[in-house]
Design a protein around this motif. Structure first.
Motif, PDB file in Angstrom:
ATOM      1  N   THR A 328       0.855  -1.132   0.082  1.00 18.34           N
ATOM      2  CA  THR A 328       0.038  -0.115  -0.079  1.00 18.34           C
ATOM      3  C   THR A 328       0.932   1.318  -0.023  1.00 18.34           C
ATOM      4  O   THR A 328       1.848   1.285   0.812  1.00 18.34           O
ATOM      5  N   ALA A 329       0.608   2.186  -1.074  1.00 17.77           N
ATOM      6  CA  ALA A 329       1.661   3.294  -1.044  1.00 17.77           C
ATOM      7  C   ALA A 329       1.199   4.169  -0.067  1.00 17.77           C
ATOM      8  O   ALA A 329      -0.133   4.547   0.467  1.00 17.77           O
ATOM      9  N   LEU A 330       1.843   5.323   0.097  1.00 18.59           N
ATOM     10  CA  LEU A 330       1.530   6.576   0.789  1.00 18.59           C
ATOM     11  C   LEU A 330       0.115   7.208   0.573  1.00 18.59           C
ATOM     12  O   LEU A 330      -0.640   7.665   1.050  1.00 18.59           O
ATOM     13  N   SER A 331      -0.240   6.887  -0.888  1.00 18.30           N
ATOM     14  CA  SER A 331      -1.528   7.646  -1.581  1.00 18.30           C
ATOM     15  C   SER A 331      -2.616   6.878  -0.947  1.00 18.30           C
ATOM     16  O   SER A 331      -3.615   7.113  -1.389  1.00 18.30           O
ATOM     17  N   SER A 334      -3.088   0.373  -3.632  1.00 20.62           N
ATOM     18  CA  SER A 334      -2.329  -0.877  -3.640  1.00 20.62           C
ATOM     19  C   SER A 334      -1.461  -0.840  -4.989  1.00 20.62           C
ATOM     20  O   SER A 334      -2.082  -0.579  -6.057  1.00 20.62           O
ATOM     21  N   VAL A 335      -0.307  -1.501  -4.825  1.00 20.06           N
ATOM     22  CA  VAL A 335       0.561  -1.572  -5.908  1.00 20.06           C
ATOM     23  C   VAL A 335       1.013  -3.033  -6.085  1.00 20.06           C
ATOM     24  O   VAL A 335       1.685  -3.536  -4.931  1.00 20.06           O
ATOM     25  N   GLU A 336       1.005  -3.556  -7.216  1.00 22.06           N
ATOM     26  CA  GLU A 336       1.705  -5.091  -7.471  1.00 22.06           C
ATOM     27  C   GLU A 336       2.935  -4.906  -7.833  1.00 22.06           C
ATOM     28  O   GLU A 336       3.374  -3.975  -8.876  1.00 22.06           O
ATOM     29  N   VAL A 337       3.750  -5.415  -7.118  1.00 23.45           N
ATOM     30  CA  VAL A 337       5.351  -5.595  -7.645  1.00 23.45           C
ATOM     31  C   VAL A 337       5.456  -6.487  -8.528  1.00 23.45           C
ATOM     32  O   VAL A 337       5.532  -7.763  -7.983  1.00 23.45           O
ATOM     33  N   LEU A 338       5.583  -6.363  -9.731  1.00 22.76           N
ATOM     34  CA  LEU A 338       5.931  -7.505 -10.767  1.00 22.76           C
ATOM     35  C   LEU A 338       7.365  -7.672 -11.240  1.00 22.76           C
ATOM     36  O   LEU A 338       8.060  -8.691 -11.421  1.00 22.76           O
ATOM     37  N   ASN A 339       7.998  -6.671 -10.773  1.00 21.33           N
ATOM     38  CA  ASN A 339       9.755  -6.613 -10.953  1.00 21.33           C
ATOM     39  C   ASN A 339      10.281  -6.066 -10.027  1.00 21.33           C
ATOM     40  O   ASN A 339      10.048  -4.703  -9.559  1.00 21.33           O
ATOM     41  N   THR A 340      11.172  -6.486  -8.833  1.00 17.39           N
ATOM     42  CA  THR A 340      11.595  -5.802  -7.885  1.00 17.39           C
ATOM     43  C   THR A 340      12.659  -4.983  -8.296  1.00 17.39           C
ATOM     44  O   THR A 340      13.325  -4.013  -7.578  1.00 17.39           O
ATOM     45  N   ASP A 341      13.392  -4.895  -9.430  1.00 18.21           N
ATOM     46  CA  ASP A 341      14.293  -4.106 -10.047  1.00 18.21           C
ATOM     47  C   ASP A 341      13.795  -2.816 -10.643  1.00 18.21           C
ATOM     48  O   ASP A 341      14.476  -1.869 -10.786  1.00 18.21           O
ATOM     49  N   LYS A 422      -2.949  -1.809 -14.949  1.00 23.48           N
ATOM     50  CA  LYS A 422      -3.326  -3.386 -15.548  1.00 23.48           C
ATOM     51  C   LYS A 422      -2.585  -4.088 -14.765  1.00 23.48           C
ATOM     52  O   LYS A 422      -1.793  -4.979 -14.882  1.00 23.48           O
ATOM     53  N   SER A 423      -3.258  -4.413 -13.612  1.00 22.81           N
ATOM     54  CA  SER A 423      -2.870  -5.436 -12.646  1.00 22.81           C
ATOM     55  C   SER A 423      -4.298  -6.239 -12.254  1.00 22.81           C
ATOM     56  O   SER A 423      -5.513  -5.835 -12.285  1.00 22.81           O
ATOM     57  N   GLU A 424      -4.003  -7.425 -12.140  1.00 26.12           N
ATOM     58  CA  GLU A 424      -4.994  -8.380 -11.623  1.00 26.12           C
ATOM     59  C   GLU A 424      -5.698  -8.384 -10.333  1.00 26.12           C
ATOM     60  O   GLU A 424      -6.738  -8.546 -10.190  1.00 26.12           O
ATOM     61  N   VAL A 425      -4.565  -7.880  -9.505  1.00 24.16           N
ATOM     62  CA  VAL A 425      -5.228  -7.883  -8.101  1.00 24.16           C
ATOM     63  C   VAL A 425      -4.999  -6.517  -7.364  1.00 24.16           C
ATOM     64  O   VAL A 425      -5.599  -6.511  -6.564  1.00 24.16           O
ATOM     65  N   ALA A 426      -4.364  -5.519  -7.897  1.00 27.27           N
ATOM     66  CA  ALA A 426      -4.046  -4.303  -7.222  1.00 27.27           C
ATOM     67  C   ALA A 426      -4.369  -3.059  -8.239  1.00 27.27           C
ATOM     68  O   ALA A 426      -4.936  -3.249  -9.315  1.00 27.27           O
ATOM     69  N   ASP A 427      -4.191  -1.998  -7.556  1.00 32.64           N
ATOM     70  CA  ASP A 427      -4.844  -0.634  -8.180  1.00 32.64           C
ATOM     71  C   ASP A 427      -3.757  -0.373  -9.244  1.00 32.64           C
ATOM     72  O   ASP A 427      -3.951   0.317 -10.417  1.00 32.64           O
ATOM     73  N   LEU A 428      -2.582  -0.537  -8.978  1.00 27.37           N
ATOM     74  CA  LEU A 428      -1.296  -0.259  -9.992  1.00 27.37           C
ATOM     75  C   LEU A 428      -0.329  -1.349 -10.187  1.00 27.37           C
ATOM     76  O   LEU A 428      -0.381  -2.060  -9.080  1.00 27.37           O
ATOM     77  N   VAL A 429       0.452  -1.421 -11.294  1.00 26.63           N
ATOM     78  CA  VAL A 429       1.570  -2.329 -11.186  1.00 26.63           C
ATOM     79  C   VAL A 429       2.805  -1.694 -11.745  1.00 26.63           C
ATOM     80  O   VAL A 429       2.748  -0.734 -11.997  1.00 26.63           O
ATOM     81  N   LEU A 439       8.973   5.157 -20.445  1.00 24.39           N
ATOM     82  CA  LEU A 439       7.675   6.140 -20.344  1.00 24.39           C
ATOM     83  C   LEU A 439       6.597   5.393 -19.445  1.00 24.39           C
ATOM     84  O   LEU A 439       5.983   6.127 -18.635  1.00 24.39           O
ATOM     85  N   PHE A 440       6.633   4.263 -19.274  1.00 25.84           N
ATOM     86  CA  PHE A 440       6.071   3.422 -18.373  1.00 25.84           C
ATOM     87  C   PHE A 440       6.254   3.942 -16.823  1.00 25.84           C
ATOM     88  O   PHE A 440       5.383   4.329 -16.062  1.00 25.84           O
ATOM     89  N   ALA A 441       7.564   3.956 -16.702  1.00 26.42           N
ATOM     90  CA  ALA A 441       8.066   4.330 -15.620  1.00 26.42           C
ATOM     91  C   ALA A 441       7.520   5.865 -15.141  1.00 26.42           C
ATOM     92  O   ALA A 441       7.416   6.203 -14.087  1.00 26.42           O
ATOM     93  N   ALA A 442       7.866   6.561 -15.978  1.00 26.43           N
ATOM     94  CA  ALA A 442       7.734   8.071 -15.830  1.00 26.43           C
ATOM     95  C   ALA A 442       6.189   8.318 -15.563  1.00 26.43           C
ATOM     96  O   ALA A 442       5.720   9.195 -14.675  1.00 26.43           O
ATOM     97  N   THR A 443       5.313   7.655 -16.230  1.00 23.38           N
ATOM     98  CA  THR A 443       3.749   7.617 -16.095  1.00 23.38           C
ATOM     99  C   THR A 443       3.537   7.271 -14.579  1.00 23.38           C
ATOM    100  O   THR A 443       2.769   7.582 -13.873  1.00 23.38           O
ATOM    101  N   PHE A 444       4.118   6.159 -14.116  1.00 20.15           N
ATOM    102  CA  PHE A 444       3.892   5.577 -12.737  1.00 20.15           C
ATOM    103  C   PHE A 444       4.184   6.632 -11.757  1.00 20.15           C
ATOM    104  O   PHE A 444       3.365   7.009 -10.740  1.00 20.15           O
ATOM    105  N   ILE A 445       5.318   7.270 -11.928  1.00 25.18           N
ATOM    106  CA  ILE A 445       5.731   8.335 -10.761  1.00 25.18           C
ATOM    107  C   ILE A 445       4.598   9.466 -11.092  1.00 25.18           C
ATOM    108  O   ILE A 445       4.308  10.154 -10.055  1.00 25.18           O
ATOM    109  N   ASN A 446       4.457   9.989 -12.020  1.00 27.94           N
ATOM    110  CA  ASN A 446       3.473  11.152 -12.357  1.00 27.94           C
ATOM    111  C   ASN A 446       2.271  11.088 -11.960  1.00 27.94           C
ATOM    112  O   ASN A 446       1.743  11.970 -11.453  1.00 27.94           O
TER     113      ASN A 446
END
Ligand code: BES
Ligand code: MN
Ligand code: ZN
Length: 491
Positions: A328-331, A334-341, A422-429, A439-446
């Motif tokens: 769960t983010a500060l916001s 919920s965020v699904e982690v598909l890649n820990t890197d 696009k997560s099956e289980v959480a609000d964000l991935v 672009l994906f990473a930038a959009t996630f932060i934005n």
């Protein structure tokens, strides 16, 4: 450098430094004692004793009023064409040459360096900046350290006011070199806790206030994404908040956010052995933010700035996050982690959301975020992503161009805005297996900036360099400190 302004034509020093244009008639009338500089240089030019190519240093000997002097010339080419970047090269090469021949005292005839397009104050500022920035070196962990070097430069000119410009340039260089120092400290030493301590000491007794949130506090206050990244290491995460209030009380601040991953092993989505090398530099975005605030403080800029540094070590222990986890983010999302890197966007998501609590006019974040940005633009260019900040983007891009820091815009589009959800289980991935990863990473932060104007700078390529140049040695570069500080000065 110790700079002394001398407004006479009398030169006592043995070493004299002059700028030499391709056509000597481009030199203004300059006297050394009773002699005319042009007359002294003409025979040397005729015999091609020195080169006039931009930034080329030549050393020779000449006599002025019967007295022998060492003459160091710096080529200026056609002075009608000189721009900002040429002066970086001119003074970078000069100070590197003085440093490598250990010249500790010299006289520089400032007026010989003047040109049409660049104002004398700017020339003086670049001189000041390069006197420190170009000769940076880091040997903190070598047994044989290079001897301390201090240059005293007598600057001959009747323009007294350039002393302040030189000082301003030195302030910017100090900021760049400070950021380089943080980047160079080995990651077993620069843990998030030690990083926080160094920052606290740096701003001790200044008007920059430093607040540190430790591991426990972060967890308690709901920084779930920073906690998730940090818990894989026994060296827990920190959020460091720097507050500089040089502006009017109550005026909304500018927020500067930095990625401070003190080591990025990739976590369970582990990096390859060569991919992992240099990942101590994954905190350079945050180091550059510290540099920007240090410069703002030294220049006493009339602005309010809040700096947020998200420091964590991305490691692998039994506590570490793993692909498929949900946090769960500060916001509150919920965020699904598909890649820990893909840890940078996680820590920055929380840091940007936190920055927004300070009601900033704009949020700028700096991060060594994706290999994809390097693939797209090469190692020498930063990517910038804009949301609601067109005007700022325009002025920063203009400034970056002048200062030869290369930055190019990439988009945030509805495609990425859909993908981060696009997560099956959480609000964000935090990851897509598809293309367009920067672009994906930038959009996630934005996403975490809400409606606040936001610029995200992906400096994965240019945050470091493996090529020494007139800007300094290989290693961390302090990328965008010069540009952003210049932009801040124009606010
Ligand atoms: N710190 C890296 C990005 C990086 C790569 C910086 C190379 C400097 C040089 C970041 O945390 C990362 O690992 N990004 C991954 C993202 C991927 C898993 C979606 C990358 O770019 O490979
Ligand atoms: Mn990573
Ligand atoms: Zn990283």
């Amino acid at each position: 450098m110790k700079a002394i302004i001398n407004n006479t034509a009398k030169v006592e020093q043995e070493t004299i430094i002059v700028g030499v244009p391709e056509h000597l008639n481009q030199l203004e009338a300059i006297k050394i004692g009773e002699e005319d500089l042009k007359d002294l240089l003409s025979p040397l030019k005729e015999h091609q004793v020195f080169s006039t190519n931009v930034g080329t240093i030549s050393t020779t000997f000449f006599k002025v009023e019967e007295k022998a002097h060492k003459l160091i010339t710096v080529g200026l080419g056609n002075t009608k064409e000189l721009g900002y970047n040429d002066y970086l090269k001119i003074f970078g090469n000069l100070f590197q040459a003085l440093n490598s021949s250990r010249i500790t005292e010299a006289s520089l005839l400032f007026n010989s360096f003047k040109s049409q397009k660049v104002e004398k104050e700017i020339i003086a500022e670049i001189l000041g900046q390069q006197s420190e920035q170009s000769i940076y070196h880091f040997d903190g962990y070598k047994t044989n350290k290079s001897a301390p070097y201090q240059l005293t430069l007598e600057i001959h000119t009747e323009e007294d006011d350039i002393a302040k410009s030189i000082e301003n340039g030195e302030a910017i260089a100090t900021a760049v070199n400070l950021a380089r120092d943080y980047g160079n400290i080995p990651p077993n030493i620069l843990t998030p806790a030690y990083y926080a301590e160094l920052i606290e000491n740096q701003f001790n007794d200044t008007n920059v206030f430093v607040d540190i949130k430790d591991d426990e506090t972060l967890q308690k206050e709901g920084f779930g994404l920073i906690h998730a990244v940090g818990k894989g290491s026994k060296n827990g995460p920190r959020v460091i908040t720097l507050t500089y209030n040089g502006g009017k009380p109550g005026e909304n601040p500018i927020a500067l956010v930095g990625k401070g991953i003190t080591y990025d092993s990739g976590g369970y989505s582990i990096k390859s052995k060569t991919g992992m090398q240099t990942m101590k530099f994954d905190m350079c975005g945050s180091a550059n933010v510290i540099g920007m605030i240090e410069a703002a403080r030294q220049l006493a800029l009339p602005l309010n700035i809040v700096g947020i540094i998200a420091a964590a070590e991305n490691m692998v222990n039994e506590e570490a996050m793993k692909p498929d986890d949900v946090y769960t983010a500060l916001s509150g999302e919920s965020v699904e982690v598909l890649n820990t890197d893909a840890e940078g966007r996680l820590v920055l998501g929380d840091a940007v959301f936190y920055a927004n609590q300070f009601q900033p006019n704009i949020i700028l974040d700096f991060a060594t975020l994706t290999g994809a940005a390097v693939a797209a633009l090469g190692e020498d260019k930063a990517a910038v992503f804009n949301q609601n900040a067109e005007d700022t983007l325009k002025s920063i891009l203009g400034q970056a161009e002048i200062m030869d820091e290369k930055v190019f815009e990439l988009p945030i589009t509805a495609t990425e805005q859909a993908l981060i959800r696009k997560s099956e289980v959480a609000d964000l991935v935090n990851h897509t297996n598809g293309q367009g990863k920067a672009l994906f990473a930038a959009t996630f932060i934005n996403h975490f900036a809400g409606n606040t104007p936001h610029l995200h700078f992906d400096i994965a390529g240019p945050a470091t360099t493996n090529k020494p140049s007139y800007k300094g040695p290989a290693g961390p570069t302090g990328y965008l400190i010069s540009t952003i500080v210049q932009w801040l000065r124009n606010q």
